[in-house]
Write a protein that holds these residues in place. Sequence first.
Motif, PDB file in Angstrom:
ATOM      1  N   VAL A 143      13.046  78.118  35.400  1.00 32.91           N
ATOM      2  CA  VAL A 143      13.975  77.039  35.053  1.00 32.91           C
ATOM      3  C   VAL A 143      15.327  77.389  35.667  1.00 32.91           C
ATOM      4  CG1 VAL A 143      15.147  75.804  33.200  1.00 32.91           C
ATOM      5  CG2 VAL A 143      12.773  76.556  32.892  1.00 32.91           C
ATOM      6  N   VAL A 144      15.860  76.460  36.450  1.00 34.23           N
ATOM      7  CA  VAL A 144      17.160  76.669  37.098  1.00 34.23           C
ATOM      8  C   VAL A 144      18.187  75.796  36.396  1.00 34.23           C
ATOM      9  CG1 VAL A 144      18.463  76.487  39.244  1.00 34.23           C
ATOM     10  CG2 VAL A 144      16.090  77.288  39.281  1.00 34.23           C
ATOM     11  N   PHE A 145      19.258  76.428  35.929  1.00 32.46           N
ATOM     12  CA  PHE A 145      20.249  75.777  35.064  1.00 32.46           C
ATOM     13  C   PHE A 145      21.641  76.159  35.575  1.00 32.46           C
ATOM     14  CE2 PHE A 145      22.456  74.841  31.093  1.00 32.46           C
ATOM     15  CZ  PHE A 145      21.697  73.884  30.472  1.00 32.46           C
ATOM     16  N   LEU A 146      21.952  75.725  36.800  1.00 34.81           N
ATOM     17  CA  LEU A 146      23.237  76.080  37.404  1.00 34.81           C
ATOM     18  C   LEU A 146      24.179  74.881  37.399  1.00 34.81           C
ATOM     19  CD1 LEU A 146      22.272  78.253  40.531  1.00 34.81           C
ATOM     20  CD2 LEU A 146      22.535  78.924  38.149  1.00 34.81           C
ATOM     21  N   GLY A 147      25.459  75.163  37.163  1.00 37.26           N
ATOM     22  CA  GLY A 147      26.477  74.129  37.192  1.00 37.26           C
ATOM     23  C   GLY A 147      26.531  73.254  35.958  1.00 37.26           C
ATOM     24  N   LEU A 148      25.847  73.626  34.904  1.00 38.15           N
ATOM     25  CA  LEU A 148      25.756  72.778  33.715  1.00 38.15           C
ATOM     26  C   LEU A 148      26.456  73.361  32.496  1.00 38.15           C
ATOM     27  CD1 LEU A 148      22.003  71.760  34.006  1.00 38.15           C
ATOM     28  CD2 LEU A 148      24.001  70.372  34.588  1.00 38.15           C
ATOM     29  N   ALA A 149      26.400  74.674  32.327  1.00 40.26           N
ATOM     30  CA  ALA A 149      26.918  75.286  31.101  1.00 40.26           C
ATOM     31  C   ALA A 149      28.383  74.949  30.873  1.00 40.26           C
ATOM     32  CB  ALA A 149      26.727  76.805  31.150  1.00 40.26           C
ATOM     33  N   ALA A 150      29.154  74.822  31.945  1.00 41.59           N
ATOM     34  CA  ALA A 150      30.583  74.565  31.804  1.00 41.59           C
ATOM     35  C   ALA A 150      30.888  73.182  31.256  1.00 41.59           C
ATOM     36  CB  ALA A 150      31.280  74.744  33.150  1.00 41.59           C
ATOM     37  N   PHE A 151      29.898  72.306  31.231  1.00 37.96           N
ATOM     38  CA  PHE A 151      30.123  70.946  30.761  1.00 37.96           C
ATOM     39  C   PHE A 151      29.418  70.668  29.434  1.00 37.96           C
ATOM     40  CE2 PHE A 151      30.863  71.024  35.279  1.00 37.96           C
ATOM     41  CZ  PHE A 151      32.079  70.375  35.374  1.00 37.96           C
ATOM     42  N   LEU A 152      28.981  71.734  28.772  1.00 39.68           N
ATOM     43  CA  LEU A 152      28.336  71.600  27.472  1.00 39.68           C
ATOM     44  C   LEU A 152      29.082  72.441  26.442  1.00 39.68           C
ATOM     45  CD1 LEU A 152      24.581  71.960  28.552  1.00 39.68           C
ATOM     46  CD2 LEU A 152      25.860  69.840  28.151  1.00 39.68           C
ATOM     47  N   ALA A 153      29.331  71.853  25.278  1.00 41.46           N
ATOM     48  CA  ALA A 153      29.933  72.605  24.181  1.00 41.46           C
ATOM     49  C   ALA A 153      29.011  73.744  23.769  1.00 41.46           C
ATOM     50  CB  ALA A 153      30.198  71.678  23.004  1.00 41.46           C
ATOM     51  N   ASP A 154      29.579  74.768  23.141  1.00 43.95           N
ATOM     52  CA  ASP A 154      28.790  75.946  22.790  1.00 43.95           C
ATOM     53  C   ASP A 154      27.535  75.593  22.001  1.00 43.95           C
ATOM     54  OD1 ASP A 154      30.776  77.375  24.016  1.00 43.95           O
ATOM     55  OD2 ASP A 154      31.385  78.514  22.224  1.00 43.95           O
ATOM     56  N   ASP A 155      27.679  74.719  20.992  1.00 41.38           N
ATOM     57  CA  ASP A 155      26.518  74.415  20.156  1.00 41.38           C
ATOM     58  C   ASP A 155      25.467  73.633  20.931  1.00 41.38           C
ATOM     59  OD1 ASP A 155      28.258  72.204  20.266  1.00 41.38           O
ATOM     60  OD2 ASP A 155      27.564  71.420  18.340  1.00 41.38           O
ATOM     61  N   VAL A 156      25.907  72.728  21.806  1.00 47.65           N
ATOM     62  CA  VAL A 156      24.951  71.963  22.604  1.00 47.65           C
ATOM     63  C   VAL A 156      24.240  72.867  23.604  1.00 47.65           C
ATOM     64  CG1 VAL A 156      24.693  70.061  24.250  1.00 47.65           C
ATOM     65  CG2 VAL A 156      26.276  69.851  22.323  1.00 47.65           C
ATOM     66  N   LEU A 157      24.994  73.750  24.245  1.00 49.27           N
ATOM     67  CA  LEU A 157      24.396  74.674  25.203  1.00 49.27           C
ATOM     68  C   LEU A 157      23.383  75.586  24.521  1.00 49.27           C
ATOM     69  CD1 LEU A 157      24.190  75.983  27.986  1.00 49.27           C
ATOM     70  CD2 LEU A 157      26.202  77.366  27.394  1.00 49.27           C
ATOM     71  N   ALA A 158      23.757  76.149  23.376  1.00 47.67           N
ATOM     72  CA  ALA A 158      22.844  77.047  22.668  1.00 47.67           C
ATOM     73  C   ALA A 158      21.581  76.308  22.232  1.00 47.67           C
ATOM     74  CB  ALA A 158      23.549  77.663  21.461  1.00 47.67           C
ATOM     75  N   ARG A 159      21.732  75.085  21.731  1.00 47.90           N
ATOM     76  CA  ARG A 159      20.560  74.308  21.322  1.00 47.90           C
ATOM     77  C   ARG A 159      19.672  73.982  22.518  1.00 47.90           C
ATOM     78  NH1 ARG A 159      19.773  69.223  21.990  1.00 47.90           N
ATOM     79  NH2 ARG A 159      21.972  68.656  22.180  1.00 47.90           N
ATOM     80  N   THR A 160      20.292  73.597  23.632  1.00 41.49           N
ATOM     81  CA  THR A 160      19.533  73.237  24.821  1.00 41.49           C
ATOM     82  C   THR A 160      18.724  74.419  25.337  1.00 41.49           C
ATOM     83  OG1 THR A 160      21.140  71.540  25.436  1.00 41.49           O
ATOM     84  CG2 THR A 160      19.745  72.416  27.196  1.00 41.49           C
ATOM     85  N   LEU A 161      19.363  75.582  25.418  1.00 44.05           N
ATOM     86  CA  LEU A 161      18.653  76.759  25.917  1.00 44.05           C
ATOM     87  C   LEU A 161      17.549  77.184  24.953  1.00 44.05           C
ATOM     88  CD1 LEU A 161      21.561  78.894  27.420  1.00 44.05           C
ATOM     89  CD2 LEU A 161      20.001  77.313  28.579  1.00 44.05           C
ATOM     90  N   ASP A 162      17.781  76.990  23.660  1.00 46.35           N
ATOM     91  CA  ASP A 162      16.742  77.339  22.689  1.00 46.35           C
ATOM     92  C   ASP A 162      15.551  76.380  22.800  1.00 46.35           C
ATOM     93  OD1 ASP A 162      16.205  79.246  20.419  1.00 46.35           O
ATOM     94  OD2 ASP A 162      15.852  77.343  19.393  1.00 46.35           O
ATOM     95  N   GLU A 163      15.832  75.095  23.037  1.00 54.63           N
ATOM     96  CA  GLU A 163      14.752  74.135  23.211  1.00 54.63           C
ATOM     97  C   GLU A 163      13.946  74.442  24.480  1.00 54.63           C
ATOM     98  OE1 GLU A 163      16.686  70.349  23.067  1.00 54.63           O
ATOM     99  OE2 GLU A 163      16.821  70.351  20.867  1.00 54.63           O
ATOM    100  N   LEU A 164      14.620  74.865  25.530  1.00 55.80           N
ATOM    101  CA  LEU A 164      13.905  75.250  26.748  1.00 55.80           C
ATOM    102  C   LEU A 164      13.063  76.497  26.503  1.00 55.80           C
ATOM    103  CD1 LEU A 164      16.659  74.613  29.440  1.00 55.80           C
ATOM    104  CD2 LEU A 164      14.448  73.446  29.264  1.00 55.80           C
ATOM    105  N   TYR A 165      13.586  77.412  25.713  1.00 52.12           N
ATOM    106  CA  TYR A 165      12.827  78.618  25.378  1.00 52.12           C
ATOM    107  C   TYR A 165      11.534  78.236  24.652  1.00 52.12           C
ATOM    108  CZ  TYR A 165      11.984  83.401  23.701  1.00 52.12           C
ATOM    109  OH  TYR A 165      11.442  84.628  23.443  1.00 52.12           O
ATOM    110  N   THR A 166      11.654  77.336  23.702  1.00 56.07           N
ATOM    111  CA  THR A 166      10.485  76.911  22.935  1.00 56.07           C
ATOM    112  C   THR A 166       9.484  76.163  23.801  1.00 56.07           C
ATOM    113  OG1 THR A 166      11.800  76.775  20.900  1.00 56.07           O
ATOM    114  CG2 THR A 166       9.741  75.527  20.959  1.00 56.07           C
ATOM    115  N   ALA A 167       9.986  75.360  24.737  1.00 61.01           N
ATOM    116  CA  ALA A 167       9.114  74.507  25.541  1.00 61.01           C
ATOM    117  C   ALA A 167       8.366  75.260  26.626  1.00 61.01           C
ATOM    118  CB  ALA A 167       9.933  73.386  26.178  1.00 61.01           C
TER     119      ALA A 167
END
Length: 248
Positions: A143-167
Motif C-alpha cells: 500500500v502506497v500512501f504518499l502525499g496524504l498524511a499532511a492533509f489528514l487530521a491526526d485522528d482521521v489519519l490514525a483511523r485510516t491507517l488502522d482500517e488499512l491494517y485491518t483490510a
Amino acid sequence: MVEPDQPSTARMIDFWLGGEHHHAVDVAAARAFEQAYGPCAPVFRSLRAFLGRAVRAIAATGVDSFLVFGAGVPTMGNVHESAPEATVLYTDVDPVTIRLGQRLLAGSDRAGYGFGDATDIGTIDPALLHRFVPGWGRRPVGVVFLGLAAFLADDVLARTLDELYTATAPGSHLAIDFDTEELAGYPEALAMMGPAFRMRAPATFGSLLGRWTPTSEGIVAVRHWRPARPVEPVPDAFYGAVAVRSTG
C-alpha cells in the motif's frame, strides 16, 4: 486536450520531476511556490527516489501487487515503473488526474487507474481492485500512501491507517511519508498549502502508524531511507517509512 484553468498539485510535481504531463497554469503555480520557498525539484526528486527504493524493497519480499492512494501522474518512476513485474492499481480523488492516468495507462495490462478515497477504501471499484490487486485481504500487498498524511487530521489519519491494517493480509507493507515542519520558516509558502495542511514534528510520526511496524530503518528523512550513494543534499521536508502488517 482543453488547457485547464486551475493548477494541479499532481501536475506541478510532474513539472518538478521533469515530466511531460503539465500545463502552463501548473508551471506558473510551481514557479510561484518556488518564489515563496525555493527550488522544489530536488526535494521532489528525493521523495520520488524514496518511493522507488521503497517499492523495490517491498517487491523483494515477494509482494507482487500494489494499491496506491493519491497517486498523481503515473510516470517518472512511479510504482509500476519501479516494480515492472507487479500489478498496480493507482487511485486518486481528482477526476482530471484520474482521466489523465487512465489515458497514460490505457495500453497496460498490469496497471490501472480509478477513483479511490484513502479514508474510505469502500470507494474503490471492486472490479478494479480484483483485477489489479488480486487476493486483496488474503495475500500480502503493498500500500502506497504518499502525499496524504499532511492533509489528514491526526485522528482521521490514525483511523485510516488502522482500517488499512485491518483490510490487508498479514505480511502486507505500507510505504508512507510525513511532512516535517520545514515550511514553518516560509510563511508565504505555508499559506499556499491551504488550511488543511498539517506540519508535524518527527517525534510524533511513530504514534500515528498505530499497529503498523516500521522496518529496521525506522521513520527517517526520505533521503536517508536505504539511501543511494551519493545522497543528494536537500532539505528534510519529508520523512518516510516502510511499515509491515504483523503476521502474528
